[in-house]
Design an enzyme around this catalytic site. Structure first.
Site, PDB file in Angstrom:
ATOM      1  N   SER A 125       0.835  -1.193   0.000  1.00  0.00           N
ATOM      2  CA  SER A 125       0.000   0.000   0.000  1.00  0.00           C
ATOM      3  C   SER A 125       0.881   1.258   0.000  1.00  0.00           C
ATOM      4  O   SER A 125       1.791   1.374  -0.812  1.00  0.00           O
ATOM      5  CB  SER A 125      -0.957  -0.031   1.197  1.00  0.00           C
ATOM      6  N   ASP A 268      -8.183  -5.804  -6.046  1.00  0.00           N
ATOM      7  CA  ASP A 268      -7.894  -4.559  -5.330  1.00  0.00           C
ATOM      8  C   ASP A 268      -8.722  -3.419  -5.918  1.00  0.00           C
ATOM      9  O   ASP A 268      -8.564  -3.063  -7.089  1.00  0.00           O
ATOM     10  CB  ASP A 268      -6.393  -4.245  -5.449  1.00  0.00           C
ATOM     11  N   HIS A 301      -7.960  -5.042  -1.459  1.00  0.00           N
ATOM     12  CA  HIS A 301      -6.676  -4.414  -1.122  1.00  0.00           C
ATOM     13  C   HIS A 301      -5.992  -5.097   0.060  1.00  0.00           C
ATOM     14  O   HIS A 301      -4.771  -5.256   0.071  1.00  0.00           O
ATOM     15  CB  HIS A 301      -6.923  -2.937  -0.806  1.00  0.00           C
TER      16      HIS A 301
END
Length: 337
Positions: A125, A268, A301
């Protein structure tokens, strides 16, 4: 043990000069005795990547992919994330900072420690975006870049979500709780929620379990994360841009000397897989040491923290123990700075 480097006069992108506290932890082998791996934490993460409270114990530790018996593993806290519990180290002028500024603090920290070469830099991330930023800042620093579930730019989609997050953080009565609940809805997917909850309710309160789960995550984060830290970290997501504002992302990435190992996630909804694949295809035309792997998951995600077997399978070839042992003497002078 949490250690600290003070940068007395750091000038951010807005031109403001202030003291920055850069805290970090080292795991595994002592610095200067083994290949060094930098691990960058995610938005609400911290430097405790392994151990009793380690958030990445499935990947970092003895005999794990990032083997603490083989590597020196260092993790910096993004300045202002509040992990040192010192309110004077929080950053309240958060809109003046960019992720490139944070990369510059990391660069300063590495120099202070005498580190001139990293065997690898890994992050998920915003931590993965920070890998990109650090490599763009110093193209010869990292031998192996592993950006996971991220991108080298903030897309309009990311900017939109962060705008809503910023509004919540600045206007809500319970900002950390509410922003966290909102964030969990785009960190996961509808399929992930369906598999986990299936419209079930608590037998006593009759509340939907998805509602109590969201409340739990909001309350849990509020207990350990400062509002100022959340505002900063959310803002930094909007500043991801390795081109420095020029829009020449590929030209910047092409200058990176190290091997680039992109890991994306097919579900994601934050950093889209199609963006990563586009980066891979376009960059592979001008750079021959780039690869991509895709995690298959319904969890969106957050899959980079859930699908540990898949991620381990992708990471293992990068961190081959026998190759490292054979090359140990070759790189020792670089590790020592």
């Amino acid at each position: 043990m949490l250690q600290e480097i003070i940068i007395p006069e750091f000038r951010n992108s807005a031109g403001t000069v202030q003291k920055i506290a850069l805290t970090y932890q080292v795991f595994g082998q002592p610095l200067g005795t083994a290949p060094i791996v930098l691990v960058n934490h995610s938005l609400t993460g911290n430097s405790q990547i392994t151990g009793e409270q380690g958030w990445w114990n499935s990947i970092v530790g003895p005999k794990k992919c990032l083997d603490t018996e083989i590597f020196s593993i260092i993790c910096f806290n993004i300045p202002g994330n509040g992990y040192d519990d010192k309110k004077e180290h929080l950053i309240h002028n958060y809109r003046e900072f960019t992720l490139q500024d944070i990369a510059r603090t990391f660069q300063t920290g590495l120099k202070e420690l005498g580190i001139t070469k990293l065997f690898a830099a890994v992050g998920g991330s915003i931590g993965g975006a920070l890998v990109w930023e650090l490599a763009a800042l110093q193209p010869d620093l990292i031998e192996n870049l592993v950006p996971i579930a991220t991108d080298y730019k903030a897309t309009d989609w990311v900017l939109a979500h962060c705008k809503v997050q910023d509004q919540i953080l600045n206007n809500s009565v319970t900002p950390v709780q509410d922003a966290r609940q909102h964030a969990m809805t785009f960190y996961r997917t509808p399929q992930s929620f369906t598999q986990k909850f299936r419209r079930t309710k608590n037998e006593v309160s009759l509340e939907f379990n998805i509602h109590s789960w969201l409340s739990h995550h909001g309350e849990k984060l509020e207990k350990r994360f400062q509002l100022a830290s959340y505002k900063l970290m959310n803002h930094l997501l909007t500043t991801i841009d390795i081109s420095g504002g020029t829009g020449n992302y590929l030209d910047t990435a092409a200058k990176i000397e190290g091997n680039i190992h992109i890991v994306t996630i097919d579900s994601d909804w934050f950093f889209l897989a199609e963006e990563n694949w586009e980066t891979y295809v376009e960059l592979s035309l001008i750079k021959n040491n780039i690869s991509i792997n895709e995690i298959k998951s319904i969890h969106g995600h957050d899959a980079f923290l859930i699908e540990n077997r898949q991620l381990s399978r992708f990471l293992k070839p990068i961190f081959q123990q026998e190759k490292l042992k054979n090359e140990e003497n070759k790189y020792r002078t670089l590790w020592n700075g």
